[in-house]
Design a protein around this motif. Sequence first.
Motif, mmCIF file in Angstrom:
data_model
loop_
_atom_site.group_PDB
_atom_site.id
_atom_site.type_symbol
_atom_site.label_atom_id
_atom_site.label_comp_id
_atom_site.label_asym_id
_atom_site.label_seq_id
_atom_site.Cartn_x
_atom_site.Cartn_y
_atom_site.Cartn_z
ATOM 1 N N LEU A 1 5.789 9.167 0.365
ATOM 2 C CA LEU A 1 5.091 8.531 -0.007
ATOM 3 C C LEU A 1 5.479 7.375 1.663
ATOM 4 C CD1 LEU A 1 6.133 7.148 -3.342
ATOM 5 C CD2 LEU A 1 4.377 8.569 -2.672
ATOM 6 N N LYS B 1 3.460 -1.629 -8.908
ATOM 7 C CA LYS B 1 2.660 0.284 -8.455
ATOM 8 C C LYS B 1 3.443 1.359 -7.851
ATOM 9 C CE LYS B 1 -0.523 0.097 -5.072
ATOM 10 N NZ LYS B 1 -1.579 -1.163 -3.950
ATOM 11 N N LEU B 2 5.004 0.792 -7.126
ATOM 12 C CA LEU B 2 5.540 1.784 -6.906
ATOM 13 C C LEU B 2 6.186 3.037 -7.878
ATOM 14 C CD1 LEU B 2 7.099 3.346 -4.711
ATOM 15 C CD2 LEU B 2 8.908 1.443 -4.590
ATOM 16 N N GLN C 1 4.505 8.906 -11.815
ATOM 17 C CA GLN C 1 3.447 9.986 -11.899
ATOM 18 C C GLN C 1 3.745 11.113 -11.021
ATOM 19 O OE1 GLN C 1 -0.051 8.603 -9.892
ATOM 20 N NE2 GLN C 1 -1.815 10.335 -10.728
ATOM 21 N N LEU C 2 4.870 11.231 -10.204
ATOM 22 C CA LEU C 2 5.135 12.314 -9.416
ATOM 23 C C LEU C 2 5.934 13.276 -10.270
ATOM 24 C CD1 LEU C 2 6.007 11.205 -5.589
ATOM 25 C CD2 LEU C 2 4.529 12.708 -7.074
ATOM 26 N N ASN D 1 4.686 3.157 -10.791
ATOM 27 C CA ASN D 1 3.826 4.609 -11.487
ATOM 28 C C ASN D 1 3.304 5.139 -9.859
ATOM 29 O OD1 ASN D 1 3.336 2.025 -13.522
ATOM 30 N ND2 ASN D 1 1.618 1.279 -12.416
ATOM 31 N N THR D 2 3.642 5.409 -9.041
ATOM 32 C CA THR D 2 4.114 6.329 -8.354
ATOM 33 C C THR D 2 4.211 7.397 -8.413
ATOM 34 O OG1 THR D 2 2.300 5.159 -6.801
ATOM 35 C CG2 THR D 2 3.268 6.967 -5.688
ATOM 36 N N GLU E 1 6.955 15.684 -1.522
ATOM 37 C CA GLU E 1 6.415 14.286 -1.487
ATOM 38 C C GLU E 1 6.797 13.800 -1.145
ATOM 39 O OE1 GLU E 1 3.755 15.915 -3.203
ATOM 40 O OE2 GLU E 1 5.011 17.137 -4.047
ATOM 41 N N ASN F 1 0.509 -0.959 -0.155
ATOM 42 C CA ASN F 1 0.028 0.064 0.352
ATOM 43 C C ASN F 1 0.735 1.053 0.297
ATOM 44 O OD1 ASN F 1 -2.553 -1.164 -0.241
ATOM 45 N ND2 ASN F 1 -2.097 -2.048 2.256
ATOM 46 N N ILE F 2 0.599 1.987 -1.137
ATOM 47 C CA ILE F 2 1.686 3.130 -0.872
ATOM 48 C C ILE F 2 0.124 4.679 -0.678
ATOM 49 C CG2 ILE F 2 2.521 4.471 -2.640
ATOM 50 C CD1 ILE F 2 2.908 2.073 -4.010
ATOM 51 N N ASN F 3 0.848 5.159 0.287
ATOM 52 C CA ASN F 3 0.007 6.831 0.737
ATOM 53 C C ASN F 3 0.899 7.481 0.584
ATOM 54 O OD1 ASN F 3 -2.404 8.299 2.134
ATOM 55 N ND2 ASN F 3 -0.257 8.110 4.261
ATOM 56 N N HIS F 4 0.027 8.572 -0.221
ATOM 57 C CA HIS F 4 1.079 9.905 -0.542
ATOM 58 C C HIS F 4 0.628 10.777 -0.143
ATOM 59 C CE1 HIS F 4 1.758 12.827 -4.107
ATOM 60 N NE2 HIS F 4 2.776 13.495 -3.809
#
Lengths: 140, 119
Positions: free
Chosen positions: B17, B30-31, B37-38, B33-34, B15, B5-8
């Motif tokens: 994470l 998943k990481l 995006q950043l 892609n996050t 930023e 799980n990633i909470n931003h």
Amino acid sequence: MAKPTATYKITVKASTEHLSKVRNFVAKHAAAFGFDQQEVADIRLAVDEAYTNIIKHAYQNKEEGTVEIELGHDRSKFWVTLLDTGAAFDTTSYSEPDILKRIKDKKRGGVGVYLIQKLMDDVQYQTEDACNTIRMIKNK
Amino acid sequence: MKNLNINHRKVETYEVLELAGELDAHTASKLENTLKQLISQKKHQIIVNCEELDYIASAGLGVFMAYIEDVRSMGGDIKLSNMNPKVYNVFDLLGFPTLYDIVQKEEQAIQKFQTDESE
């Protein structure tokens, strides 16, 4: 007390979906064998890296391949063997990774084999009759 | 099966994470892609808080390897904090502590960013 020798086996498809199942299977037996937390963590990671390499390189992410994971122990050592029928790992092409260079080149990975060697006491690769084997040993 | 799980969240201009769970070849995308995006939003000052991260394999480290140059070339950085000893050990085995800022607490990562900026 653990039996003098024992072996256990699971067979899974070559998919990252099964990574945690494979890690947990091996870690459970490593802990029951009497390894401390760090040693169990070492074995867990080594198995993860070996299985991930088989998925990515031996089977090139084609999930129809299967991987057999066997483990066993005697009084002084614990071993884990992974068997696949994909492309063989060429040990002669392997060299220790230069992490700084890989970062500069924006390359990821390529460090699994190195980690396995650091984490385990002995690592053997073998290919026979189209079956590849990696056998990893940790001494007590 | 444990997942990642990633909470931003944002702290000042940084930023953060927060990673929780297991980072392996199954969850690394998943990481990735996050982070992508950043970076595409030109958010380059990234702190990865690993407090709830229970496990990391090299596929997880690979994500940090692949994007650190992009982030640094844009004047930012990826700093890592709050690792448990087992997770830190994996970074250490590969010599990451000399290549990345890995600090005990998230606040120290912020301080390091502020020091970097004043230099």
